[in-house]
Design a protein around this motif. Structure first.
Motif, PDB file in Angstrom:
ATOM      1  N   ARG A 167      30.284  54.760  33.901  1.00 52.79           N
ATOM      2  CA  ARG A 167      31.864  55.308  34.297  1.00 52.79           C
ATOM      3  C   ARG A 167      32.893  54.508  33.619  1.00 52.79           C
ATOM      4  O   ARG A 167      32.553  53.011  33.413  1.00 52.79           O
ATOM      5  N   VAL A 168      33.858  54.954  33.196  1.00 52.35           N
ATOM      6  CA  VAL A 168      35.014  54.363  32.537  1.00 52.35           C
ATOM      7  C   VAL A 168      35.806  53.512  33.717  1.00 52.35           C
ATOM      8  O   VAL A 168      36.316  54.081  34.652  1.00 52.35           O
ATOM      9  N   ILE A 169      36.021  52.279  33.593  1.00 48.38           N
ATOM     10  CA  ILE A 169      36.793  51.392  34.746  1.00 48.38           C
ATOM     11  C   ILE A 169      38.131  51.103  33.891  1.00 48.38           C
ATOM     12  O   ILE A 169      38.081  50.353  32.948  1.00 48.38           O
ATOM     13  N   THR A 170      39.172  51.479  34.548  1.00 50.46           N
ATOM     14  CA  THR A 170      40.364  51.055  33.739  1.00 50.46           C
ATOM     15  C   THR A 170      40.900  49.772  34.110  1.00 50.46           C
ATOM     16  O   THR A 170      40.272  49.129  35.083  1.00 50.46           O
ATOM     17  N   ARG A 171      41.796  49.215  33.260  1.00 54.78           N
ATOM     18  CA  ARG A 171      42.313  47.901  33.355  1.00 54.78           C
ATOM     19  C   ARG A 171      42.852  47.876  35.116  1.00 54.78           C
ATOM     20  O   ARG A 171      42.579  46.525  35.596  1.00 54.78           O
ATOM     21  N   LEU A 172      43.464  48.691  35.492  1.00 53.61           N
ATOM     22  CA  LEU A 172      44.053  48.763  36.921  1.00 53.61           C
ATOM     23  C   LEU A 172      43.078  48.617  37.812  1.00 53.61           C
ATOM     24  O   LEU A 172      43.250  47.922  39.062  1.00 53.61           O
ATOM     25  N   GLN A 173      42.040  49.349  37.835  1.00 53.44           N
ATOM     26  CA  GLN A 173      40.762  49.281  38.543  1.00 53.44           C
ATOM     27  C   GLN A 173      40.383  47.895  38.665  1.00 53.44           C
ATOM     28  O   GLN A 173      40.026  47.260  39.919  1.00 53.44           O
ATOM     29  N   LEU A 174      40.067  47.283  37.646  1.00 54.63           N
ATOM     30  CA  LEU A 174      39.351  45.930  37.547  1.00 54.63           C
ATOM     31  C   LEU A 174      40.312  45.043  38.298  1.00 54.63           C
ATOM     32  O   LEU A 174      39.971  43.968  39.240  1.00 54.63           O
ATOM     33  N   THR A 175      41.660  45.219  37.829  1.00 53.72           N
ATOM     34  CA  THR A 175      42.743  44.213  38.489  1.00 53.72           C
ATOM     35  C   THR A 175      42.636  44.284  40.120  1.00 53.72           C
ATOM     36  O   THR A 175      42.767  43.249  40.980  1.00 53.72           O
ATOM     37  N   HIS A 177      40.475  45.320  42.127  1.00 52.88           N
ATOM     38  CA  HIS A 177      39.029  45.076  42.665  1.00 52.88           C
ATOM     39  C   HIS A 177      38.690  43.328  42.714  1.00 52.88           C
ATOM     40  O   HIS A 177      37.782  42.942  43.421  1.00 52.88           O
ATOM     41  N   ILE A 178      39.198  42.858  41.441  1.00 49.58           N
ATOM     42  CA  ILE A 178      38.996  41.525  41.176  1.00 49.58           C
ATOM     43  C   ILE A 178      40.119  40.686  41.629  1.00 49.58           C
ATOM     44  O   ILE A 178      39.903  39.437  42.208  1.00 49.58           O
ATOM     45  N   TRP A 179      41.507  41.120  41.459  1.00 50.33           N
ATOM     46  CA  TRP A 179      42.584  40.374  41.751  1.00 50.33           C
ATOM     47  C   TRP A 179      43.259  40.586  42.810  1.00 50.33           C
ATOM     48  O   TRP A 179      44.349  40.064  43.504  1.00 50.33           O
ATOM     49  N   GLY A 180      42.925  41.739  43.473  1.00 49.49           N
ATOM     50  CA  GLY A 180      43.901  42.355  44.646  1.00 49.49           C
ATOM     51  C   GLY A 180      45.213  42.753  43.939  1.00 49.49           C
ATOM     52  O   GLY A 180      45.433  43.016  42.860  1.00 49.49           O
ATOM     53  N   ASP A 181      46.225  42.661  44.825  1.00 41.48           N
ATOM     54  CA  ASP A 181      47.640  42.865  44.566  1.00 41.48           C
ATOM     55  C   ASP A 181      48.121  41.489  44.158  1.00 41.48           C
ATOM     56  O   ASP A 181      49.550  41.647  44.345  1.00 41.48           O
ATOM     57  N   VAL A 182      47.552  40.466  43.843  1.00 38.53           N
ATOM     58  CA  VAL A 182      48.133  39.231  43.660  1.00 38.53           C
ATOM     59  C   VAL A 182      49.031  39.435  42.562  1.00 38.53           C
ATOM     60  O   VAL A 182      50.239  38.501  42.667  1.00 38.53           O
ATOM     61  N   LEU A 183      48.592  39.990  41.373  1.00 39.27           N
ATOM     62  CA  LEU A 183      49.338  40.064  40.238  1.00 39.27           C
ATOM     63  C   LEU A 183      50.128  41.288  40.137  1.00 39.27           C
ATOM     64  O   LEU A 183      49.423  42.540  40.330  1.00 39.27           O
ATOM     65  N   GLU A 184      51.335  41.250  39.532  1.00 39.20           N
ATOM     66  CA  GLU A 184      51.997  42.490  39.060  1.00 39.20           C
ATOM     67  C   GLU A 184      51.535  42.488  37.590  1.00 39.20           C
ATOM     68  O   GLU A 184      51.828  41.932  36.626  1.00 39.20           O
ATOM     69  N   ILE A 185      50.975  44.006  37.522  1.00 40.21           N
ATOM     70  CA  ILE A 185      50.511  44.150  35.978  1.00 40.21           C
ATOM     71  C   ILE A 185      51.709  45.144  35.419  1.00 40.21           C
ATOM     72  O   ILE A 185      52.220  45.998  35.994  1.00 40.21           O
ATOM     73  N   ASN A 186      51.886  44.611  34.110  1.00 42.04           N
ATOM     74  CA  ASN A 186      52.767  45.690  33.278  1.00 42.04           C
ATOM     75  C   ASN A 186      51.941  46.083  32.159  1.00 42.04           C
ATOM     76  O   ASN A 186      51.064  45.525  31.765  1.00 42.04           O
ATOM     77  N   SER A 187      52.433  47.029  31.380  1.00 37.95           N
ATOM     78  CA  SER A 187      51.901  47.775  30.304  1.00 37.95           C
ATOM     79  C   SER A 187      51.554  46.768  29.062  1.00 37.95           C
ATOM     80  O   SER A 187      50.485  46.824  28.414  1.00 37.95           O
ATOM     81  N   ASP A 188      52.405  45.569  29.252  1.00 40.77           N
ATOM     82  CA  ASP A 188      52.392  44.645  27.922  1.00 40.77           C
ATOM     83  C   ASP A 188      51.043  43.439  28.273  1.00 40.77           C
ATOM     84  O   ASP A 188      50.825  42.820  27.495  1.00 40.77           O
ATOM     85  N   SER A 189      50.756  43.301  29.481  1.00 42.86           N
ATOM     86  CA  SER A 189      49.864  42.238  30.001  1.00 42.86           C
ATOM     87  C   SER A 189      48.426  42.429  29.422  1.00 42.86           C
ATOM     88  O   SER A 189      47.981  43.666  29.419  1.00 42.86           O
ATOM     89  N   ASN A 190      47.939  41.207  28.968  1.00 46.24           N
ATOM     90  CA  ASN A 190      46.582  41.692  28.180  1.00 46.24           C
ATOM     91  C   ASN A 190      45.488  40.596  28.940  1.00 46.24           C
ATOM     92  O   ASN A 190      44.531  40.121  28.430  1.00 46.24           O
TER      93      ASN A 190
END
Length: 224
Positions: A167-175, A177-190
């Motif tokens: 299955r394709v797992i998106t970057r958001l899904q990884l975030t 399930h592994i980091w929870g909502d601790v981090l605010e992700i934006n489109s430029d984050s790598n």
């Protein structure tokens, strides 16, 4: 893995959060039926630890509501009420497991891993992936008996991708399930890409990784 802890006894909740956090789980804690239902409306969890004796009602009502919504979330009832009728009622209402207080945290950990394995179709704690062996409970990966030193985050990324093989797992899904909502992700984050790149470098020392696919602008997939 994201876990919702519904428990009004503060000391036990703190012990659970500490133990589960050290074992790679992301925890959210609430103390009432109302707060649990509100949390479930806005967030997605893999597992819920549900106390029955809550200050504003019976945890069975939360269990009924969740199963009526056909949620695939796993539920472990944790309660001081160990009577046979309560256990039967909880399981009939859709609980996946039932733990009577007091219980050992290690027993809870073992039951959680058993549920995770069942959710993803595995019967054992060790998963083989193209020559690699992953021990789910011990955060260990080896290749032909050679240990591979992964950070906890690298192991969690590898584990989550393997458990969701093909299955394709998106970057958001990884975030989530592994980091929870601790981090605010934006489109430029790598930062996800950096962790995956480090993981791949360590695995690539042992064998070709043509099965570890990067799906451009979306995420990653492990083909098995």
């Amino acid at each position: 893995m994201n876990i919702l802890i519904v428990e009004d006894y503060r000391e036990l909740a703190e012990e659970l959060i500490s133990y589960l956090g050290n074992n790679g789980y992301i925890c959210r804690h609430v103390t009432s039926c109302e707060a649990a239902l509100e949390e479930l409306e806005v967030n997605t969890f893999d597992i819920m630890l549900l106390d029955l004796g809550l200050p504003d009602g019976n945890g069975f009502e939360v269990l009924k509501t969740v199963r009526k919504a056909r949620s695939k979330m796993a539920i472990i009832v944790i309660t001081a009420r160990g009577e046979l009728d309560d256990r039967i009622n909880g399981l009939q209402l859709g609980a996946d497991d039932y733990l009577t207080k007091p219980f050992a945290l290690t027993e809870l950990g073992a039951r959680l891993y058993a549920i995770v394995r069942r959710m993803h179709g595995y019967a054992v704690n060790t998963i083989e992936v193209h020559g690699f062996k992953m021990q789910l409970e011990d955060f260990k990966v080896t290749f032909e008996e050679n240990p591979i030193s992964l950070t906890k985050k690298e192991f969690q990324i590898f584990q989550y991708l393997v458990l969701n093989k093909n299955r394709v797992i998106t970057r958001l899904q990884l975030t989530e399930h592994i980091w929870g909502d601790v981090l605010e992700i934006n489109s430029d984050s790598n930062f996800i890409d950096v962790h995956v790149r480090n993981l791949r470098k360590k695995l690539d020392k042992f064998t070709k990784l043509d099965w570890f696919e990067t799906v451009r602008n979306v995420g990653y997939r492990i083909n098995m």
